[in-house]
Design a protein around this motif. Structure first.
Motif, PDB file in Angstrom:
ATOM      1  N   ILE A 145       0.754  -1.173  -0.059  1.00 15.38           N
ATOM      2  CA  ILE A 145       0.121  -0.183  -0.105  1.00 15.38           C
ATOM      3  C   ILE A 145       0.767   1.287   0.032  1.00 15.38           C
ATOM      4  CG2 ILE A 145      -0.162   0.210   2.525  1.00 15.38           C
ATOM      5  CD1 ILE A 145      -3.305   0.710   1.775  1.00 15.38           C
ATOM      6  N   GLY A 147       3.192   3.826  -0.941  1.00 18.59           N
ATOM      7  CA  GLY A 147       4.821   3.680  -1.659  1.00 18.59           C
ATOM      8  C   GLY A 147       5.112   2.344  -2.395  1.00 18.59           C
ATOM      9  N   SER A 148       4.290   1.424  -1.567  1.00 22.45           N
ATOM     10  CA  SER A 148       4.633   0.001  -1.828  1.00 22.45           C
ATOM     11  C   SER A 148       3.564  -0.449  -2.817  1.00 22.45           C
ATOM     12  CB  SER A 148       4.769  -0.863  -0.582  1.00 22.45           C
ATOM     13  OG  SER A 148       5.930  -0.456   0.102  1.00 22.45           O
ATOM     14  N   SER A 198       6.573  -4.386   1.599  1.00 21.78           N
ATOM     15  CA  SER A 198       6.079  -3.457   2.710  1.00 21.78           C
ATOM     16  C   SER A 198       7.745  -3.019   3.294  1.00 21.78           C
ATOM     17  CB  SER A 198       5.469  -4.000   3.828  1.00 21.78           C
ATOM     18  OG  SER A 198       5.283  -2.926   4.936  1.00 21.78           O
ATOM     19  N   LYS A 199       7.877  -1.661   2.945  1.00 23.43           N
ATOM     20  CA  LYS A 199       9.415  -1.417   3.535  1.00 23.43           C
ATOM     21  C   LYS A 199       9.514  -1.675   5.201  1.00 23.43           C
ATOM     22  CE  LYS A 199      12.112   2.587   4.202  1.00 23.43           C
ATOM     23  NZ  LYS A 199      12.414   4.062   4.273  1.00 23.43           N
ATOM     24  N   THR A 200       8.383  -1.361   5.774  1.00 20.08           N
ATOM     25  CA  THR A 200       8.515  -1.522   7.434  1.00 20.08           C
ATOM     26  C   THR A 200       8.024  -3.162   7.695  1.00 20.08           C
ATOM     27  OG1 THR A 200       6.272  -0.721   7.544  1.00 20.08           O
ATOM     28  CG2 THR A 200       8.125   0.697   7.790  1.00 20.08           C
ATOM     29  N   THR A 203       2.883  -2.627   8.277  1.00 18.12           N
ATOM     30  CA  THR A 203       1.750  -2.040   7.594  1.00 18.12           C
ATOM     31  C   THR A 203       0.452  -2.645   7.874  1.00 18.12           C
ATOM     32  OG1 THR A 203       3.254  -0.733   6.364  1.00 18.12           O
ATOM     33  CG2 THR A 203       0.835  -0.463   6.007  1.00 18.12           C
ATOM     34  N   GLN A 338       0.429  10.751  -3.715  1.00 18.29           N
ATOM     35  CA  GLN A 338       1.201  10.468  -2.521  1.00 18.29           C
ATOM     36  C   GLN A 338       2.497  11.354  -2.761  1.00 18.29           C
ATOM     37  OE1 GLN A 338       3.091   6.655  -2.197  1.00 18.29           O
ATOM     38  NE2 GLN A 338       3.082   6.991  -0.094  1.00 18.29           N
ATOM     39  N   GLU A 342       1.878  13.752   0.211  1.00 20.27           N
ATOM     40  CA  GLU A 342       2.851  13.382   1.559  1.00 20.27           C
ATOM     41  C   GLU A 342       4.016  13.813   1.764  1.00 20.27           C
ATOM     42  OE1 GLU A 342       4.094   8.716   2.208  1.00 20.27           O
ATOM     43  OE2 GLU A 342       1.915   8.697   3.035  1.00 20.27           O
TER      44      GLU A 342
HETATM   45  O1  F6P Z   1       1.049   6.072   4.303  1.00 18.21           O
HETATM   46  C1  F6P Z   1       2.275   5.980   5.230  1.00 18.21           C
HETATM   47  C2  F6P Z   1       3.410   4.922   4.748  1.00 18.21           C
HETATM   48  O2  F6P Z   1       4.143   4.900   5.588  1.00 18.21           O
HETATM   49  C3  F6P Z   1       3.543   5.455   3.347  1.00 18.21           C
HETATM   50  O3  F6P Z   1       4.797   6.608   3.428  1.00 18.21           O
HETATM   51  C4  F6P Z   1       4.294   4.243   2.635  1.00 18.21           C
HETATM   52  O4  F6P Z   1       4.556   4.497   1.397  1.00 18.21           O
HETATM   53  C5  F6P Z   1       3.181   3.417   3.166  1.00 18.21           C
HETATM   54  O5  F6P Z   1       2.724   3.646   4.334  1.00 18.21           O
HETATM   55  C6  F6P Z   1       3.455   1.794   3.044  1.00 18.21           C
HETATM   56  O6  F6P Z   1       4.549   1.565   4.228  1.00 18.21           O
HETATM   57  P1  F6P Z   1       5.284   0.173   3.948  1.00 18.21           P
HETATM   58  O7  F6P Z   1       6.005   0.054   2.807  1.00 18.21           O
HETATM   59  O8  F6P Z   1       6.372   0.214   4.979  1.00 18.21           O
HETATM   60  O9  F6P Z   1       4.102  -0.948   4.251  1.00 18.21           O
END
Ligand code: F6P
Length: 542
Positions: A145, A147-148, A198-200, A203, A338, A342
């Motif tokens: 979701i 940026g991903s 998902s970068k983190t 999410t 975004q 953002e």
């Molecule tokens: O909407 C907040 C956000 O942190 C965006 O900046 C990011 O692209 C998105 O959520 C998805 O985050 P992730 O890639 O960590 O799942």
């Protein structure tokens, strides 16, 4: 690094206000074109892969000179160079901002060895998936979701004619199960690959969809999770905990909304192949070089960013509409929302001081000509002036299945598309005076109204600004350059506004409150809630 002053602290700021009061407010595009026969030549700029016509904007040479001085006063060039050199310009998160390093050719750019190794691994995996005789994969479901999602989904759609038949890409982002459910309906576990992006890897939406996809996979008879689930993430540990054994990793210096160039671009590479993915990177790199090396007065991201500031802070225009006249670019407005909102939707400067001026405009739009039959009415006759950004693509690329008479017909449709694009920017600028409207016949107008009333309804103020970007063809290379242009333009306005364009604290509060409300959706407990939230919650559960 040292940060130069905010735009409002430059002496040029008040000079710009004076210029606006003297000339800007009453600037008339029709008069400008009448007075300046060379206006198109003077205000159109060539950048890698595209031409930008800025002539239909409410700007003149003296104003631009002041804006360029403002950019210099704000240390725009040193701010740009700091980003490119890998300084931690995202100071609230202590991170560098190096999406440009991802598209630098091998041997150039920071972290080149890591970047190239990651790129090669991702591309060779993508090629193995594309070889469906070997992989057995016919459907790729990309779950992510923000940026991903937005970048890969936008690019895959834009480059549809470069994808190989027989391999379908699906994008699922929303936590709403109505996003995932219809995708799963026609899939078979044995021929499906899930990419969890998902970068983190924390999410909520992505993890929920990933868990649901795994349940479906197992319930439908799938057995080899390791082969059918891969992740793209900078949190490889969390992906492993989820049970994914193949994770393509990346670094914290790649921001989410700037990540399509990284392994987050895996679905793009699967869709268009390694060579085309490299062309996408090369187009972006060409724009990076333009941004890094071209003098400010011919530097397209700089010019667009300055125009954005002129419109936002002096004209007070609060939104910008994007109208890509290419169906493939249908998701570009969502992607740009975004990227721009953002990044630059911030209310404090880098030191945390509340800003006395406006920042990000609302960015919105729709592919042309569809938008013409929806909201263009408001662009032409509404009470707000909304600068429009047209994107025209000279040549079509429909693919080999379009032959013979059909080819002729689609060539004619392309002429119609381009004529519409030109006509809209012309109409916005020219308008139609009351006298012109009065002189025309209006056969569909009510006979019960007098001619003057009808003419008032049928006249257009005109003098509505627009920019037109023209690409030769929508290819991986030109799309890469176009996206990089937008990235750098957002950087420019953010740098002048003195904000951190690379954090996004504004998304946190809603996430935290959602965490608190979620158990109440099961328990029905509304204790301590405001009456609106309590009332709505009870109504939803009733
Ligand atoms: O909407 C907040 C956000 O942190 C965006 O900046 C990011 O692209 C998105 O959520 C998805 O985050 P992730 O890639 O960590 O799942």
């Amino acid at each position: 690094m040292s940060f130069a002053s905010r735009c409002d602290r430059s002496p040029v700021w008040s000079a710009l206000q004076q210029r606006f009061d003297a000339v800007g407010r009453s600037f008339d595009l029709r008069r400008a074109f009448a007075d300046e026969p060379q206006r198109f030549a003077d205000w159109s700029f060539q950048a890698p892969e595209l031409l930008a016509d800025l002539s239909k904007n409410r700007i003149d040479a003296e104003t631009l000179a002041l804006l360029l001085q403002l950019a210099r006063d704000c240390g725009l060039e040193s701010q740009r160079d700091a980003m490119l050199a890998g300084e931690a310009i995202n100071h609230t998160e202590g991170r560098a901002v190096l999406h440009t390093a991802l598209r630098a050719p091998a041997g150039q750019g920071l972290f080149t060895e890591d970047v190239q190794a990651s790129l090669s691994a991702m591309l060779s995996y993508a090629e193995s998936v594309r070889d469906s005789a070997r992989s057995g994969i016919t459907d790729v479901v990309h779950i992510g979701i923000g940026g991903s999602d937005l970048g890969p989904a936008m690019v895959v759609r834009a480059l549809q004619s470069f994808t190989q038949p027989g391999l379908k890409l699906h994008f699922v982002s929303n936590v709403d199960g109505h996003d995932l459910a219809p995708v799963l309906r026609d899939l078979k576990p044995a021929t499906t690959l899930f990419v969890i992006a998902s970068k983190t890897f924390t999410t909520q939406e992505t993890l929920a969809n990933a868990l649901a996809a795994r349940s479906w996979f197992l319930a439908a008879g799938g057995s080899d999770i390791a082969r059918h689930f891969v992740a793209t993430s900078s949190n490889t540990a969390a992906a492993a905990e989820f049970g994914i054994t193949t994770t393509f990793g990346f670094w914290d210096w790649v921001g989410g909304r700037y990540s399509l160039w990284s392994v987050i671009g895996l679905p793009i590479a699967i869709a268009i192949g390694a060579e085309n993915f490299r062309a996408l990177l090369a187009g972006a790199h060409a724009m990076d070089q333009h941004f890094a090396q071209t003098p400010l007065e011919k530097n397209l991201p700089v010019l667009l960013g300055l125009l954005d500031l002129w419109y936002r802070n002096f004209h007070g225009f609060s939104s910008r509409s994007v109208a890509p006249y290419h169906q493939g670019l249908g998701r570009l407005p969502a992607y740009l929302q975004q990227l721009e909102m953002e990044s630059n939707g911030k209310g404090v400067d880098r030191e945390g001081q509340v800003l006395p001026y406006a920042t990000s405009p609302v960015v919105w739009g729709e592919a042309g000509t569809n938008g013409q039959h929806a909201y263009f009415q408001m662009l032409h006759q509404g009470t707000d002036v909304i600068p429009v950004e047209f994107i025209a693509v000279k040549r079509t690329h429909h693919g080999p299945h379009i032959q013979g008479e059909l080819q002729e017909r689609l060539a004619d449709q392309q002429r119609k598309l381009l004529a519409n694009c030109l006509a809209q920017s012309q109409a916005l600028m020219q308008g139609k005076s009351f006298d012109e409207a009065l002189a025309e016949s209006a056969p569909t107008a009510s006979k019960a109204l007098d001619a003057a009333t009808v003419a008032r309804h049928r006249s257009f103020s005109g003098n509505r600004p627009s920019t037109t970007l023209v690409l030769d063809q929508l290819t991986p290379r030109s799309l890469g350059a176009l996206i990089a242009l937008y990235e750098h333009r957002v950087f420019v306005s953010g740098a002048l506004w003195g904000i951190n364009s690379f954090d996004q604290w504004g998304v946190e509060l809603g996430k935290a409150l959602c965490g608190q409300l979620l158990p109440r959706l099961s328990s029905g407990d509304v204790t301590g809630l405001d009456s609106s939230t309590a009332g709505l919650l009870k109504h939803l559960l009733a």
